[in-house]
Design an enzyme around this catalytic site. Structure first.
Site, PDB file in Angstrom:
ATOM      1  N   GLU A 168       0.734  58.674  -2.918  1.00  0.00           N
ATOM      2  CA  GLU A 168       0.838  57.849  -4.132  1.00  0.00           C
ATOM      3  C   GLU A 168       0.746  58.638  -5.439  1.00  0.00           C
ATOM      4  O   GLU A 168       0.038  58.251  -6.365  1.00  0.00           O
ATOM      5  CB  GLU A 168      -0.218  56.733  -4.084  1.00  0.00           C
ATOM      6  CG  GLU A 168      -0.048  55.840  -2.863  1.00  0.00           C
ATOM      7  CD  GLU A 168      -1.183  54.836  -2.653  1.00  0.00           C
ATOM      8  OE1 GLU A 168      -2.057  54.717  -3.520  1.00  0.00           O
ATOM      9  OE2 GLU A 168      -1.189  54.177  -1.608  1.00  0.00           O
ATOM     10  N   ASN A 209       3.789  60.383   0.876  1.00  0.00           N
ATOM     11  CA  ASN A 209       3.621  58.984   1.300  1.00  0.00           C
ATOM     12  C   ASN A 209       3.404  58.081   0.081  1.00  0.00           C
ATOM     13  O   ASN A 209       2.598  58.413  -0.792  1.00  0.00           O
ATOM     14  CB  ASN A 209       2.388  58.916   2.220  1.00  0.00           C
ATOM     15  CG  ASN A 209       2.214  57.579   2.913  1.00  0.00           C
ATOM     16  OD1 ASN A 209       3.157  57.070   3.523  1.00  0.00           O
ATOM     17  ND2 ASN A 209       1.020  57.013   2.834  1.00  0.00           N
ATOM     18  N   HIS A 245       3.987  47.913   2.560  1.00  0.00           N
ATOM     19  CA  HIS A 245       3.098  46.768   2.291  1.00  0.00           C
ATOM     20  C   HIS A 245       3.935  45.677   1.637  1.00  0.00           C
ATOM     21  O   HIS A 245       4.220  45.726   0.441  1.00  0.00           O
ATOM     22  CB  HIS A 245       1.958  47.183   1.348  1.00  0.00           C
ATOM     23  CG  HIS A 245       1.011  48.160   1.962  1.00  0.00           C
ATOM     24  ND1 HIS A 245       0.189  47.830   3.014  1.00  0.00           N
ATOM     25  CD2 HIS A 245       0.752  49.462   1.683  1.00  0.00           C
ATOM     26  CE1 HIS A 245      -0.546  48.884   3.353  1.00  0.00           C
ATOM     27  NE2 HIS A 245      -0.217  49.889   2.566  1.00  0.00           N
ATOM     28  N   GLU A 273       2.517  52.230   6.818  1.00  0.00           N
ATOM     29  CA  GLU A 273       1.389  51.303   6.586  1.00  0.00           C
ATOM     30  C   GLU A 273       1.863  49.851   6.574  1.00  0.00           C
ATOM     31  O   GLU A 273       1.426  49.060   5.729  1.00  0.00           O
ATOM     32  CB  GLU A 273       0.692  51.623   5.252  1.00  0.00           C
ATOM     33  CG  GLU A 273       0.245  53.061   5.107  1.00  0.00           C
ATOM     34  CD  GLU A 273      -0.532  53.343   3.819  1.00  0.00           C
ATOM     35  OE1 GLU A 273      -0.927  52.393   3.116  1.00  0.00           O
ATOM     36  OE2 GLU A 273      -0.738  54.529   3.524  1.00  0.00           O
ATOM     37  N   ASP A 275       2.469  46.074   6.609  1.00  0.00           N
ATOM     38  CA  ASP A 275       1.869  44.757   6.781  1.00  0.00           C
ATOM     39  C   ASP A 275       2.623  43.790   5.881  1.00  0.00           C
ATOM     40  O   ASP A 275       3.350  44.211   4.971  1.00  0.00           O
ATOM     41  CB  ASP A 275       0.343  44.713   6.563  1.00  0.00           C
ATOM     42  CG  ASP A 275      -0.144  45.291   5.253  1.00  0.00           C
ATOM     43  OD1 ASP A 275       0.665  45.424   4.311  1.00  0.00           O
ATOM     44  OD2 ASP A 275      -1.348  45.597   5.158  1.00  0.00           O
TER      45      ASP A 275
HETATM   46  O1  9MR Z   1      -7.073  49.955   3.945  1.00  0.00           O
HETATM   47  C1  9MR Z   1      -7.774  50.763   3.028  1.00  0.00           C
HETATM   48  C2  9MR Z   1      -8.978  50.013   2.507  1.00  0.00           C
HETATM   49  O2  9MR Z   1      -9.913  49.790   3.546  1.00  0.00           O
HETATM   50  C3  9MR Z   1      -9.608  50.776   1.354  1.00  0.00           C
HETATM   51  O3  9MR Z   1     -10.668  50.007   0.788  1.00  0.00           O
HETATM   52  C4  9MR Z   1      -8.547  51.084   0.311  1.00  0.00           C
HETATM   53  C5  9MR Z   1      -9.123  51.834  -0.875  1.00  0.00           C
HETATM   54  O4  9MR Z   1      -8.156  52.078  -1.835  1.00  0.00           O
HETATM   55  O5  9MR Z   1      -7.508  51.838   0.902  1.00  0.00           O
HETATM   56  C6  9MR Z   1      -6.838  51.138   1.898  1.00  0.00           C
HETATM   57  O6  9MR Z   1      -5.762  51.900   2.416  1.00  0.00           O
HETATM   58  C7  9MR Z   1      -4.735  52.266   1.506  1.00  0.00           C
HETATM   59  C8  9MR Z   1      -4.123  53.547   2.008  1.00  0.00           C
HETATM   60  O7  9MR Z   1      -5.108  54.525   2.203  1.00  0.00           O
HETATM   61  C9  9MR Z   1      -3.059  54.058   1.056  1.00  0.00           C
HETATM   62  N1  9MR Z   1      -2.054  53.042   0.786  1.00  0.00           N
HETATM   63  C10 9MR Z   1      -2.562  51.735   0.421  1.00  0.00           C
HETATM   64  C11 9MR Z   1      -3.590  51.252   1.438  1.00  0.00           C
HETATM   65  C12 9MR Z   1      -4.041  49.836   1.109  1.00  0.00           C
HETATM   66  O8  9MR Z   1      -4.712  49.817  -0.117  1.00  0.00           O
END
Ligand code: 9MR
Length: 356
Positions: A168, A209, A245, A273, A275
């Protein structure tokens, strides 16, 4: 078990699901009808891709049903949080590998590939870094980042199929994201990261990513420029991860076209990722749209020979980041809270067959 008994119902719905969903494949490279898979792992084998899930380390330790379904359904995993910097080095020089090691050990026992997530990000950094941004010199911070990448990628050297080296780093609406790394180190930190990761684990595939690459054109364009520059400079980058997402209130974006732009460069792509969230309450209509989105993402991956992986960001609504981040939304996963498959799960199995 609920999932098993529910699976007995799948064949009856397969033909209908296939008829409704499979034709959505772009480019005509639809899977041929063939032996119907009964697990995602079987589908993965037929399609020669990895089908993965993010893993919640607490659930992995505490919930036998969660563990059983994870290991039965997926041939790849990603640590949802356990490999992030704040998890493994909460205090400077104090490492806690317990969560990451547990996930790696479970994956190896179950012959699952491992996606490493993530070496460099602006979120989930330990406070000893974020609170001290003003106190670090550029050279010091660069040394800290280098040591982090070398230590983590080095620890799992040879065990990680692909690393999300950088997560990101492009802003919504285009341009590089304003992060501690860009502010202090300048854009050259990106090439440094990939070179360090390659040095630490020469066999791992190294990915950039991000989210919304398929729907935010300006964001895609910046990423494309970054990746093209890296390739021109001979920097070891092997792929781009499309997080996936999605939200059913928006129309389905052009994954196939954007992924092709990347694979035309000779790179791999992966859905990393996936969903598909919705506003609650759940209805049959919303579940049908969700199923179609999951299926169309998979079809785009199957249709592109350089798409290597389709990973979901958690496989059960029992453990999903969505309700905590989007008010009023949820039910984003393939299986419900009781691990019963939703129409989206059946829609993926309906894509079984030979890869053309
Ligand atoms: O699923 C993850 C969540 O449990 C955390 O609190 C969050 C913190 O920013 O990150 C989530 O995972 C992220 C991933 O690492 C990167 N892309 C977005 C995902 C969803 O926020």
């Amino acid at each position: 078990m609920k999932l098993r008994s529910a699976l007995l119902l799948v064949p009856a719905t397969l033909a209908l699901a296939a008829a409704l969903l499979a034709p959505a494949t772009a480019g005509g490279a639809t899977a041929r009808p063939g032996h119907a898979p009964t697990t995602l792992r079987e589908l993965a084998k037929q399609q020669h891709i990895k089908i993965g899930s993010a893993v919640d380390v607490a659930a992995l330790a505490a919930e036998a049903d969660y563990r059983r379904v994870l290991n039965r359904e997926f041939n790849s995993i990603t640590a949802e949080n356990a490999m992030k910097w704040e998890s493994i080095e909460p205090q400077r020089g104090v490492f806690d590998w317990s969560g990451a090691d547990a996930i790696v050990a479970n994956a190896r026992r179950n012959h699952q590939a491992i996606r490493g997530h993530t070496l460099a990000w602006h979120n989930q950094l330990p406070t000893w870094i974020t609170d001290n941004e003003a106190n670090f010199t550029a050279a010091e911070l660069r040394g800290i980042l280098r040591r982090h990448v070398m230590t983590e990628a080095g620890r799992y050297r040879g065990q990680i199929r692909a690393w999300d080296v950088l997560n990101e780093a492009v802003a919504d609406g285009g341009g590089l994201r304003d992060t501690i790394w860009l502010r202090k180190l300048g854009p050259g930190y990106i090439a440094d990261l990939f070179r360090w990761a390659h040095q630490a684990d020469p066999h791992a595939k190294l990915y950039y990513n991000d989210y919304n690459l398929e729907s935010d054109q300006a964001k895609f364009d910046t990423m494309f420029q970054v990746v093209t520059d890296l390739l021109e400079d001979g920097v070891p980058i092997h792929g781009v991860g499309f997080q996936g997402h999605l939200d059913i209130q928006f129309s389905f974006p052009d994954f196939a076209g954007h992924m092709k732009r990347i694979t035309d460069l000779g790179l791999e792509v992966a859905i990393t990722e996936a969903d598909v969230r919705m506003f609650l309450p759940v209805t049959d209509e919303k579940l049908a749209t969700q199923a179609s989105y999951y299926s169309q993402m998979m079809s785009a991956c199957i249709a592109n020979r350089r798409c290597t992986e389709y990973t979901v960001w958690g496989y059960t609504d029992r453990h999903s980041w969505v309700p905590g981040f989007f008010e009023g939304q949820g039910a984003a996963c393939l299986l419900d809270e009781n691990l019963a498959p939703k129409p989206a799960y059946d829609a993926l199995l309906a894509l079984g067959g030979k890869r053309t």
